[in-house]
Write an enzyme that holds these catalytic residues in place. Structure first.
Site, PDB file in Angstrom:
ATOM      1  NE  ARG A   1      -2.918  -1.432  -0.661  1.00  0.00           N
ATOM      2  CZ  ARG A   1      -2.681  -2.668  -1.139  1.00  0.00           C
ATOM      3  NH1 ARG A   1      -2.545  -3.694  -0.328  1.00  0.00           N
ATOM      4  NH2 ARG A   1      -2.561  -2.867  -2.430  1.00  0.00           N
TER       5      ARG A   1
ATOM      6  CG  HIS B   1      -9.748   4.227  10.171  1.00  0.00           C
ATOM      7  ND1 HIS B   1     -10.696   3.956   9.209  1.00  0.00           N
ATOM      8  CD2 HIS B   1     -10.424   4.316  11.348  1.00  0.00           C
ATOM      9  CE1 HIS B   1     -11.895   3.888   9.776  1.00  0.00           C
ATOM     10  NE2 HIS B   1     -11.757   4.112  11.063  1.00  0.00           N
TER      11      HIS B   1
HETATM   12  P1  OAD Z   1     -15.768   1.787   1.404  1.00  0.00           P
HETATM   13  O1  OAD Z   1     -15.013   0.999   0.395  1.00  0.00           O
HETATM   14  O2  OAD Z   1     -16.599   1.056   2.382  1.00  0.00           O
HETATM   15  O3  OAD Z   1     -16.722   2.824   0.677  1.00  0.00           O
HETATM   16  C1  OAD Z   1     -16.262   3.595  -0.396  1.00  0.00           C
HETATM   17  C2  OAD Z   1     -17.329   4.572  -0.813  1.00  0.00           C
HETATM   18  O4  OAD Z   1     -16.779   5.389  -1.839  1.00  0.00           O
HETATM   19  C3  OAD Z   1     -18.599   3.919  -1.395  1.00  0.00           C
HETATM   20  O5  OAD Z   1     -19.755   4.537  -0.837  1.00  0.00           O
HETATM   21  C4  OAD Z   1     -18.471   4.223  -2.892  1.00  0.00           C
HETATM   22  O6  OAD Z   1     -19.742   4.378  -3.534  1.00  0.00           O
HETATM   23  C5  OAD Z   1     -17.732   5.532  -2.867  1.00  0.00           C
HETATM   24  N1  OAD Z   1     -17.008   5.870  -4.112  1.00  0.00           N
HETATM   25  C6  OAD Z   1     -16.509   5.058  -5.074  1.00  0.00           C
HETATM   26  N2  OAD Z   1     -15.925   5.765  -6.035  1.00  0.00           N
HETATM   27  C7  OAD Z   1     -16.031   7.072  -5.690  1.00  0.00           C
HETATM   28  C8  OAD Z   1     -15.621   8.304  -6.292  1.00  0.00           C
HETATM   29  N3  OAD Z   1     -14.964   8.346  -7.455  1.00  0.00           N
HETATM   30  N4  OAD Z   1     -15.904   9.462  -5.643  1.00  0.00           N
HETATM   31  C9  OAD Z   1     -16.586   9.444  -4.453  1.00  0.00           C
HETATM   32  N5  OAD Z   1     -16.990   8.327  -3.857  1.00  0.00           N
HETATM   33  C10 OAD Z   1     -16.729   7.153  -4.461  1.00  0.00           C
HETATM   34  O7  OAD Z   1     -14.685   2.702   2.145  1.00  0.00           O
HETATM   35  P2  OAD Z   1     -14.773   3.497   3.531  1.00  0.00           P
HETATM   36  O8  OAD Z   1     -16.176   3.878   3.843  1.00  0.00           O
HETATM   37  O9  OAD Z   1     -13.756   4.562   3.493  1.00  0.00           O
HETATM   38  O10 OAD Z   1     -10.644   0.889   7.653  1.00  0.00           O
HETATM   39  O11 OAD Z   1     -14.315   2.384   4.536  1.00  0.00           O
HETATM   40  C11 OAD Z   1     -14.161   2.716   5.887  1.00  0.00           C
HETATM   41  C12 OAD Z   1     -13.050   1.917   6.518  1.00  0.00           C
HETATM   42  O12 OAD Z   1     -13.236   0.530   6.246  1.00  0.00           O
HETATM   43  C13 OAD Z   1     -11.684   2.190   5.955  1.00  0.00           C
HETATM   44  O13 OAD Z   1     -11.064   3.311   6.548  1.00  0.00           O
HETATM   45  C14 OAD Z   1     -10.923   0.933   6.254  1.00  0.00           C
HETATM   46  C15 OAD Z   1     -11.988  -0.052   5.829  1.00  0.00           C
HETATM   47  O14 OAD Z   1     -11.922  -1.289   6.364  1.00  0.00           O
HETATM   48  C16 OAD Z   1      -9.581   0.215   8.112  1.00  0.00           C
HETATM   49  O15 OAD Z   1      -8.778  -0.335   7.380  1.00  0.00           O
HETATM   50  C17 OAD Z   1      -9.496   0.201   9.591  1.00  0.00           C
END
Ligand code: OAD
Length: 235
Positions: free
Chosen positions: A56, A104
């Site tokens: 990463r 995180h």
């Molecule tokens: P997710 O992968 O759960 O969600 C990503 C979001 O980004 C989704 O709602 C997509 O629709 C959206 N998305 C995709 N492409 C996009 C774009 N071009 N512009 C805007 N939005 C877009 O990721 P997180 O919610 O960040 O934690 O996940 C939260 C945590 O879960 C992370 O920090 C990580 C993970 O496990 C740890 O590793 C502790």
């Protein structure tokens, strides 16, 4: 200046070429989360976990902030901006944001396996030090581990983030599926009269039933639209 608080997730960095976690083809489809993002996974196979974050970190050297990150940084001319990010990349900082709270952890930092949150042992890696090896030790003699908050671990920065959410004049959510707590609960601390905007190309479920202005677009296009709305808004 009004206080603008922006909560970002993996979707913020998607247009920079970093995979999200839960979209199809996302990281948790390729790597079992319990292996690479839990203390149990690390205890079972530290090398696998260290190598996962090495990869990463290496990827981060080859990507750049996108227009969305840049627009957020540019809003500092007009607002008192605080970014609360779930992302472990440094793209907000590289785009010029001055106040970023990482919930995180941060990919470019490493720490002690024994006391990960002890500031004495948290170290920022120079770009040429991106590859951590088994046997590289923290100040207390334990194996150096990524400075990442894994599932099941405490989220020390949440208290600070809550204070900002409580004092926001405008709250924005970008690119997060709001699946992971406590980050997903920050919205509950935003006073009810504060406008909330959500930028995401997909539908995101908001449990509170609160009125949210949804911009169904990617981060860059969505930020462009939001910027125009915020700057043209009468005070
Ligand atoms: P997710 O992968 O759960 O969600 C990503 C979001 O980004 C989704 O709602 C997509 O629709 C959206 N998305 C995709 N492409 C996009 C774009 N071009 N512009 C805007 N939005 C877009 O990721 P997180 O919610 O960040 O934690 O996940 C939260 C945590 O879960 C992370 O920090 C990580 C993970 O496990 C740890 O590793 C502790």
């Amino acid at each position: 200046m009004k206080k603008l608080v922006i909560l970002t997730g993996a979707g913020m960095s998607a247009e920079s070429g970093i995979s999200t976690f839960r979209d199809s083809g996302g990281l948790w489809e390729q790597y079992p989360v319990e292996q690479v993002a839990t203390p149990e996974g690390y205890a079972a196979n530290p090398k696998l976990v260290i190598d996962f974050y090495n990869a990463r970190r290496k990827e981060l050297q080859h990507v750049k902030p996108n227009r969305g990150h840049e627009l957020i940084a540019g809003l500092e001319k007009h607002f008192d901006v605080t970014v609360i990010t779930q992302n472990v990349d440094n793209l907000h900082e590289r785009a010029g944001s001055h106040h970023v709270i990482h919930l995180h952890g941060e990919l470019d930092k490493v720490t002690s396996s024994r006391e990960p949150n002890n500031p004495k042992y948290i170290k920022t890696l120079k770009p040429e030090e991106w590859e951590v090896k088994m046997g590289d030790l923290a100040g207390d003699g334990s194996q150096l581990r990524p400075f990442i908050v894994w599932f099941g671990e405490a989220v020390p920065m949440i208290e600070t983030a809550i204070e900002y959410a409580e004092r926001a004049d405008i709250f924005v959510i970008i690119g997060t599926s709001l699946n992971v707590y406590p980050a997903a609960g920050l919205l509950y601390y935003v006073p009810s009269d504060v406008p909330v905007y959500l930028i995401d190309p997909k539908e995101v479920a908001i449990a509170s039933g609160r009125k949210v202005h949804v911009i169904r677009k990617g981060a860059s296009e969505g930020m462009e639209e939001l910027k125009n709305m915020l700057l043209n808004e009468p005070d």
